[in-house]
Every structure is written in C-alpha cells, then in structure tokens.
Enzyme design. Structure first.
Site, PDB file in Angstrom:
ATOM      1  N   GLU A 418       0.668  -1.250   0.098  1.00 52.52           N
ATOM      2  CA  GLU A 418       0.185  -0.051   0.057  1.00 52.52           C
ATOM      3  C   GLU A 418       1.052   1.249  -0.084  1.00 52.52           C
ATOM      4  O   GLU A 418       0.636   2.346  -0.563  1.00 52.52           O
ATOM      5  CB  GLU A 418      -0.939   0.068   1.301  1.00 52.52           C
ATOM      6  CG  GLU A 418      -2.237  -0.927   1.120  1.00 52.52           C
ATOM      7  CD  GLU A 418      -1.932  -2.311   1.379  1.00 52.52           C
ATOM      8  OE1 GLU A 418      -0.823  -2.643   1.709  1.00 52.52           O
ATOM      9  OE2 GLU A 418      -2.939  -3.110   1.139  1.00 52.52           O
ATOM     10  N   GLN A 440      -8.040  -1.793  -1.300  1.00 55.51           N
ATOM     11  CA  GLN A 440      -8.735  -3.134  -1.147  1.00 55.51           C
ATOM     12  C   GLN A 440     -10.142  -2.975  -0.306  1.00 55.51           C
ATOM     13  O   GLN A 440     -11.053  -3.092  -0.461  1.00 55.51           O
ATOM     14  CB  GLN A 440      -8.208  -4.338  -1.097  1.00 55.51           C
ATOM     15  CG  GLN A 440      -9.140  -5.488  -1.436  1.00 55.51           C
ATOM     16  CD  GLN A 440      -8.111  -6.843  -1.868  1.00 55.51           C
ATOM     17  OE1 GLN A 440      -7.425  -7.248  -0.763  1.00 55.51           O
ATOM     18  NE2 GLN A 440      -7.882  -7.025  -3.101  1.00 55.51           N
ATOM     19  N   PHE A 441      -9.627  -2.402   0.859  1.00 53.50           N
ATOM     20  CA  PHE A 441     -10.719  -2.095   1.925  1.00 53.50           C
ATOM     21  C   PHE A 441     -10.029  -0.790   2.606  1.00 53.50           C
ATOM     22  O   PHE A 441      -8.809  -0.800   2.722  1.00 53.50           O
ATOM     23  CB  PHE A 441     -10.692  -3.218   3.183  1.00 53.50           C
ATOM     24  CG  PHE A 441     -11.735  -4.386   2.617  1.00 53.50           C
ATOM     25  CD1 PHE A 441     -12.921  -4.511   2.892  1.00 53.50           C
ATOM     26  CD2 PHE A 441     -11.069  -5.207   1.954  1.00 53.50           C
ATOM     27  CE1 PHE A 441     -13.565  -5.516   2.567  1.00 53.50           C
ATOM     28  CE2 PHE A 441     -11.584  -6.631   1.348  1.00 53.50           C
ATOM     29  CZ  PHE A 441     -12.983  -6.587   1.695  1.00 53.50           C
ATOM     30  N   ALA A 442     -10.881   0.047   3.145  1.00 50.22           N
ATOM     31  CA  ALA A 442     -10.464   1.360   3.515  1.00 50.22           C
ATOM     32  C   ALA A 442      -9.519   1.059   4.645  1.00 50.22           C
ATOM     33  O   ALA A 442      -8.641   1.888   5.004  1.00 50.22           O
ATOM     34  CB  ALA A 442     -11.546   2.228   3.938  1.00 50.22           C
ATOM     35  N   ASP A 443      -9.769  -0.023   5.431  1.00 52.61           N
ATOM     36  CA  ASP A 443      -8.994  -0.142   6.554  1.00 52.61           C
ATOM     37  C   ASP A 443      -7.533  -0.434   6.365  1.00 52.61           C
ATOM     38  O   ASP A 443      -6.725  -0.175   7.059  1.00 52.61           O
ATOM     39  CB  ASP A 443      -9.576  -1.565   7.065  1.00 52.61           C
ATOM     40  CG  ASP A 443     -11.186  -1.667   7.303  1.00 52.61           C
ATOM     41  OD1 ASP A 443     -11.491  -1.740   8.562  1.00 52.61           O
ATOM     42  OD2 ASP A 443     -11.836  -1.719   6.322  1.00 52.61           O
ATOM     43  N   PHE A 444      -7.407  -0.781   5.174  1.00 55.58           N
ATOM     44  CA  PHE A 444      -5.811  -1.080   4.681  1.00 55.58           C
ATOM     45  C   PHE A 444      -4.973   0.187   4.340  1.00 55.58           C
ATOM     46  O   PHE A 444      -3.663   0.150   4.063  1.00 55.58           O
ATOM     47  CB  PHE A 444      -5.697  -2.078   3.674  1.00 55.58           C
ATOM     48  CG  PHE A 444      -6.380  -3.494   4.051  1.00 55.58           C
ATOM     49  CD1 PHE A 444      -6.520  -3.728   5.205  1.00 55.58           C
ATOM     50  CD2 PHE A 444      -6.870  -4.106   2.940  1.00 55.58           C
ATOM     51  CE1 PHE A 444      -7.390  -5.015   5.575  1.00 55.58           C
ATOM     52  CE2 PHE A 444      -7.614  -5.389   3.184  1.00 55.58           C
ATOM     53  CZ  PHE A 444      -7.694  -5.784   4.709  1.00 55.58           C
ATOM     54  N   HIS A 485     -12.474  -4.636   8.737  1.00 54.42           N
ATOM     55  CA  HIS A 485     -12.814  -4.771   7.257  1.00 54.42           C
ATOM     56  C   HIS A 485     -14.133  -3.984   7.222  1.00 54.42           C
ATOM     57  O   HIS A 485     -14.987  -4.056   6.472  1.00 54.42           O
ATOM     58  CB  HIS A 485     -13.177  -6.061   6.631  1.00 54.42           C
ATOM     59  CG  HIS A 485     -12.041  -6.932   6.191  1.00 54.42           C
ATOM     60  ND1 HIS A 485     -11.226  -7.563   7.160  1.00 54.42           N
ATOM     61  CD2 HIS A 485     -11.565  -7.188   4.930  1.00 54.42           C
ATOM     62  CE1 HIS A 485     -10.393  -8.095   6.369  1.00 54.42           C
ATOM     63  NE2 HIS A 485     -10.464  -7.953   5.162  1.00 54.42           N
TER      64      HIS A 485
END
Ligand code: TPP
Length: 679
Positions: A418, A440-444, A485
């Site tokens: 990232e 891929q997910f905002a969390d990442f 997630h």
C-alpha cells in the site's frame, strides 16, 4: 566575507590523510570530463565549508553534511540526463549544484526566504523543483523510493527511454518503504536506479545494528534485481559505472540496486557531533577523501595545474559570496494568512458537465464502475492501480472488464504494497499522469498512511506540486466483517490539510463526484460504503457528468430540526423519517467532507433552531464534533437546544451481528432525535 574560508577545511583532511591509493587510472575519460567532475565536487564542498561557518555564526539553523560523499551525488547527477528525475536525500547537495540550481535560490531556501523553493514553508533539502527535475525528500526518508517507481512508470507508459534515480541512506533501507518500492519496481520492470549511500551510520546507529547482511547490495537478489557495489569515494568509478548502468537501463528497462560504500565524516547533523564514531574509522575514511585524492591524481597526471585549481576555487568563492549577498539581502518571508491558506490546494475551476436525460436504474457499485470507466476514456493519462483489480476485477468487481477495455498497462494489479503504491501514484502525478488507487478495503489505508498524510497532502503547500491522485476507499460497517474490514476512517483524513474527502450516499452522486474527483488535481480520498454497494438503486445518467465538490444536498425539507449526515447515516435518517412522518426535518447529506458545505448547515439551523448530526464512525474526533463546534460558534443565538452528535460506540467495530448493531448508532438515533425535538 570569504576569500579565506575554503582553506580551512582542506587542512582538516590533510592532517589525517595517509594517502590512500585510489585507482583512477583505469577509467578512460576525456580530460574535459575529468576536470568537470572535479569542479562539480569542489563546489558542494566549498558551499558546505561556508555553511559550517554560517552555522557557527547562527545565520542558518541546521546543517546535514555530505562532506566526504560528494563523489556519489556528482557522479550520479553527471551520468544522468537533465530531463531525468533525481530524488535526492539530505546529504546530496552535489545533485542540486550539478543540476546548476542558482546558489542564491538554495541559500534563500535554507534561510526560509521566498526566493527559495518553499516560500519558507519547509527547510533544507525538503523541496522539489520541476524546472530541474529534482524531487526532494520528506523527513520520513523512505516514501520517495515509491515515488521514484511512479515517475519511472510514467516514463515507461509514455515510451520515454529514461532512468529515475532515487537515493537513500543505509539506515532508511530498514524502512518498509524500501522493501515495497524495490519489490514493485522489480515486479513492474521499472527503470529506477536505487542508490544506497552506505555511510556507516544512521544517526548514531552503526550498520551492524541496522541490518544483518554483509552488503546491502546482497538484498538485490531477494527482489530478483540486479545489484552492484561501487566505491562511493572514487568519482571516476561512480561516474563510469552509473553512466554505463543508465545507458543500459534506458535500452532495457529494469531496476538496479547500487550500494555506494562511503562514510559520513561529520555528525548526523552538525549539532549532534561524532563522539560515538571511533577515531580510527574517521582517520581511515579521511584518507579516502574523494576530493583530495582525486585532486592529487589530477595534479600527478598533469590534468590540472595548481594555478587552475586556485582559479576554480576563486571562481567558486565569488559565486558563493555573490549569491549569499543576494540571499542575505532578501527580506524575511512575508506573513500573509490568506496566501498561506490559499496555498494548501492547487486552484481548480469546476467544469460542469451536464448529461442528457437518458438514465439507467443502477446500483451504487455500477455507478462507480461506470464513472471510473468513463473517466478512463476521457483521460488517456489515467492509470488505475490496486490489488486484484485487473483480470479478477477487484474484490468488489468494480473494475470487472477494465483490462479488456484499457489493457494491463493502465489497469495495474499491484503487490500488497500500500505504501509504495500510494507513493507511486504521487510519482505518476509528478510525471504528468493521473492515478486512481483502489484500496482493497479502507481499513488497509493504514499501511499506506504515511505517504497519504505526509506526501500527498503536504506537497502543494510545501513546494507547489499537486498530487493528482484519487484513493478509492471501500468502507463501512453493517456487514458483520469485524474490526479490520468495516471501519469508516474518514476522520483520519479530514484532520489533515491538503486532502479532499468525498463520501457519497447515492449512485447518482457517486458517479458525478467520482468524475469530479478524478478531474481534480488535488489528492482525494473517495469513500464508498460497502453496505450500499448493492443494496440501493437509483436512476443515473448513462452519460459522463460531473457534480461539484463542497456542495451538500438537502434531501428533505422541514421546520423543526436539522439532521446532518453522510454515507450510510443518510439512509438510516431517511428510514427513521419514513417511519415517523410527524417529524418535520431538514435532512442534509454532506456528500463531501472536505471541502465542507457548512453554509448549507448554517442556513438550515437558522431556520429550525435544532441540530442533530449522525455519524457512522465512533464519536470522538469525528466530523460531527467539528460541525457541532462550528454551529455553536456561528449560530449560537439561533439554537433552541444543544447540538447533538449521534455516533458509534467508542470501541473498535465488533464482528458478531448483535454486537455490531449495538456498536452502530442506527438504533440510538431515533431516541436521541425524539429527545432533542422535545427539548
Ligand atoms: C521515519 C523516520 N524515522 C526516523 C527519522 C529520524 N532520522 C532522520 S535521518 C536518520 C538517520 C538516517 O540514516 P541513513 O538512512 O543511513 O542516512 P544518513 O543520515 O546516514 O545519510 C534518522 C534516524 C526520520 N526522519 N524518519
């Protein structure tokens, strides 16, 4: 000022020099090049000498010395073409001088004056300049390695046979950014010359405490990358080998890792000294001084006479003195708050595109996919990057079919890197492209947080360079996906000046706002609520169209209360109002959080006298708190009750459905709304 200062440093080296025999004889270069290399090394050495004096006189505040490392900067900068980008570090003055930046501008930069490169907003070498194709560091050291990837990728896509050179110290090779950037460059065959200056110490930490391998060049094999060790104190070796590498990389694009062996002869910065460095090491390396040894060779070989040496030194002294006079004569930087506030973002004029009336009834996910596809058609220089977005179409299938339409060059699957990809997006922008990155997910995004908040956000304010980057952020709860997630982490970014934050709640808004975000030359975090992706439909124009950022939408009009929300919260509020037709409320969907349309909120509050803000994220430090504060400050006399914020619990978002429901504010909203109405 000056005629004497250059002599002060050279005896320091001479005192310690048991001459070290550097082999200069095997390099078959013209006399002109050899003399040019000498002059190019002499200039940064003499500037530094002067800076050390100014530092002692309190006329500059900090200095990171590259004395003893000049051969690397000068050799690399001389081998590269002026149109090729170089990303230097804090000890690479020789790059700036070899690229012939006027010295008065450098001096003004170091004094925080307007003729520098940052309007006094950043210090020392923390700046870039497109005029000289130099992209300076940020303090965090590592992120520029990924930026170099993006710059090189842009060259490749534009079919330019160019190399990008990026520098790092050996200390910063321990950062994850180094690993990620090398990995991405290797996987994508990017023509990046990774220059590691192994100068023995990272601040006070010796190499043996920094890494375990014998040579940093050994790491190349782990990335499937060619690597070399070069004597960083031998200017002819540096120049000849780097020149050959660049020529070869231009023809056969690939990354190359080069470890330059050298030594840091002074403290990390001048105030920190060298007490922790054994004297024997300093003596050994003083004997290898790149300038002194080379000068002796030039004299011995009769390439340069003593008179010529003196002439060159005099010329440089005059150049330094004249330019210092200019910099000292320059006024302190002017303080103008309006100018400061106006420099955070690149100015943008909204171009409204109105579609014809043909619509399709589609889901949020389709609207985003359509918008993205149409932007790809509109902007030939737009590249999309993300994990699994190519043939697989992304985990949410937003880019399904994009590879067939636009090819793998522009729809790029990325390794799980990232930070390097956010940085590469910045590099694409620096080199004239546009980038959309799918997180891929905002969390990442936390794994790429540093370049978002420090590189993308701050570049325009610091040195006028915009970041034409959109980061798509599939976010939000309600799907029992647990703490990693489900987050809606917009508050991490609304806090940071320099970023725009867009958060649509409807397909129509999402498509138009995405188009505008991609047109916008500033960095945009574009939040897409996963629970809304497939759960709601709307008539959406088939054509391309744009919607302005910073304009809230008034979804319902009423008399007694103002409800403000965004994202999924808008739908919870709508549901609540549908179940309670007796409540007469203005419902405002913010749509974008930065820029924030606070005027629409004020206008409504002035009418209703009551405000409730519904936010999916946990309460503390969210946008609801700031809206509440702004309304208190600006509409106090219109309020009939305290402003209420309704948000999730102050816990991470839990997995089990019942716990998640309890965490989210949807159920609590009605109770607090009714209480506030009754106040
Ligand atoms: C992320 C981060 N951690 C720590 C620092 C503090 N710091 C600045 S330079 C430096 C040493 C860097 O060593 P190296 O990469 O070897 O470069 P050198 O200074 O030796 O040229 C440290 C620890 C920083 N600026 N950024």
């Amino acid at each position: 000022m000056g005629a004497f200062f250059f002599v002060t440093f050279i005896p320091f080296f001479r005192k310690h020099c048991d001459k070290y025999n550097m082999d200069y004889s095997k390099y078959n270069l013209s006399q002109e090049i050899k003399i040019n290399l000498y002059k190019s090394m002499l200039k940064p050495r003499m500037i530094e000498e002067k800076m050390l004096i100014l530092l002692r006189q309190g006329k500059i505040s900090k200095w990171f010395s590259g004395i003893g490392q000049e051969a690397i900067s000068v050799g690399v900068a001389t081998a590269m073409k002026v149109e090729e980008y170089i990303l230097p570090m804090h000890r690479n003055l020789g790059i700036f001088t070899t690229r012939k930046i006027p010295l008065n501008r450098l001096f003004s930069q170091w004094q925080g004056k307007a003729n520098g490169f940052t309007n006094g907003r950043d210090r020392s070498f923390h700046f870039g300049t497109q005029e000289y194709n130099i992209v300076g560091m940020i303090s965090h050291l590592g992120p520029q390695l990924g930026v170099a990837d993006g710059i090189a990728l842009a060259d490749l896509l534009k079919k330019k046979k160019q190399v990008t050179a990026v520098f790092t110290g050996e200390g910063a090779t321990s950062e994850g950014d180094f690993h990620e950037a090398l990995n991405v460059a290797a996987v994508w065959d990017l023509p990046v010359l990774f220059c590691v200056e192994n100068n023995g110490y990272g601040l006070s930490t010796p190499t043996r405490e920094q890494f375990k391998c014998e040579h940093l060049a050994d790491k190349g094999i782990g990335y499937g990358m060619e690597s070399h060790i070069i004597d960083g104190n031998n200017i002819l070796e540096v120049y000849t080998k780097v020149d050959a590498l660049c020529k070869s990389m231009r023809e056969k694009p690939r990354p190359v890792l080069v470890e330059f062996k050298t030594f840091r002869m002074r403290g990390h910065e001048e105030a920190s000294g060298t007490k922790y460095v054994p004297q024997v090491l300093l003596d050994q390396w003083a004997a290898k001084d790149p300038l002194e040894n080379y000068l002796e060779y030039l004299h011995n070989e009769k390439i340069l006479s003593e008179e010529e040496e003196v002439t060159y030194k005099k010329e440089i002294i005059h150049e330094i003195d004249d330019n210092l006079k200019l910099a000292f004569a320059e006024d302190e930087v002017e303080v103008d708050t309006i100018k400061e506030l106006g420099s955070v973002y690149k100015d943008v004029v909204f171009e409204e595109v109105i579609p014809n009336s043909i619509v399709n009834n589609i889901r949020l996910i389709d609207a985003i996919s359509d918008g993205l596809r149409q932007s790809m058609e509109k902007h030939e220089n737009l590249v999309i990057m993300g994990q699994d977005i190519a043939d697989y179409g992304g985990v949410f299938k937003i880019t399904d079919g994009f590879v067939e339409a636009f090819g793998k060059e522009r729809i790029r699957n990325t390794p799980i890197c990232e930070s390097a990809i956010v940085s590469a997006a910045m590099g694409l922008s620096i080199n004239g492209m546009k980038a959309v990155m799918e997180m891929q997910f905002a969390d990442f995004v936390s794994s790429g947080f540093n370049p978002v908040v420090n590189y993308l956000a701050k570049s325009h304010y610091r040195w006028g360079e915009n970041a034409d980057v959109v980061i798509r952020m599939p976010c939000g709860g309600g799907l029992a996906a647990g703490p990693f997630h489900s987050q809606t982490n917009e508050a991490w970014f609304t806090k940071t000046p320099g970023l725009k934050v867009v958060y649509p709640a409807f397909p129509y808004d999402a498509k138009g706002l995405l188009a505008t975000s991609i047109n916008d030359p500033n960095p945009v975090l574009f939040f897409e609520h996963k629970a809304l992706y497939r759960s709601l439909r709307q008539n959406v124009p088939v054509d391309y169209y744009t919607l302005p950022l910073g304009k809230a939408s008034l979804l319902k009009e009423g008399e007694n209360i103002t409800i403000v929300s965004y994202g999924a919260g808008v739908h919870w509020a709508l549901e609540t109002l549908e179940g309670h037709p007796e409540i007469s409320a203005d419902l405002i969907d913010l749509r974008t959080l930065q820029p924030l349309d606070i005027e629409t909120v004020y206008t409504s509050v002035k009418k209703t006298g009551k405000l409730i803000i519904l936010q999916e994220d946990s309460l503390f430090g969210g946008i609801a708190s700031d809206i509440s504060a702004m309304v208190m400050e600006n509409c106090f006399e219109y309020l009939d009750a305290p402003v209420k914020r309704v948000a999730s619990l102050e816990t991470p978002i839990p997995f089990a459905k019942s716990l998640e429901n309890n965490y989210l504010p949807k159920e609590r909203f009605l109770t607090i709304l009714i209480e506030l109405l009754a106040y």
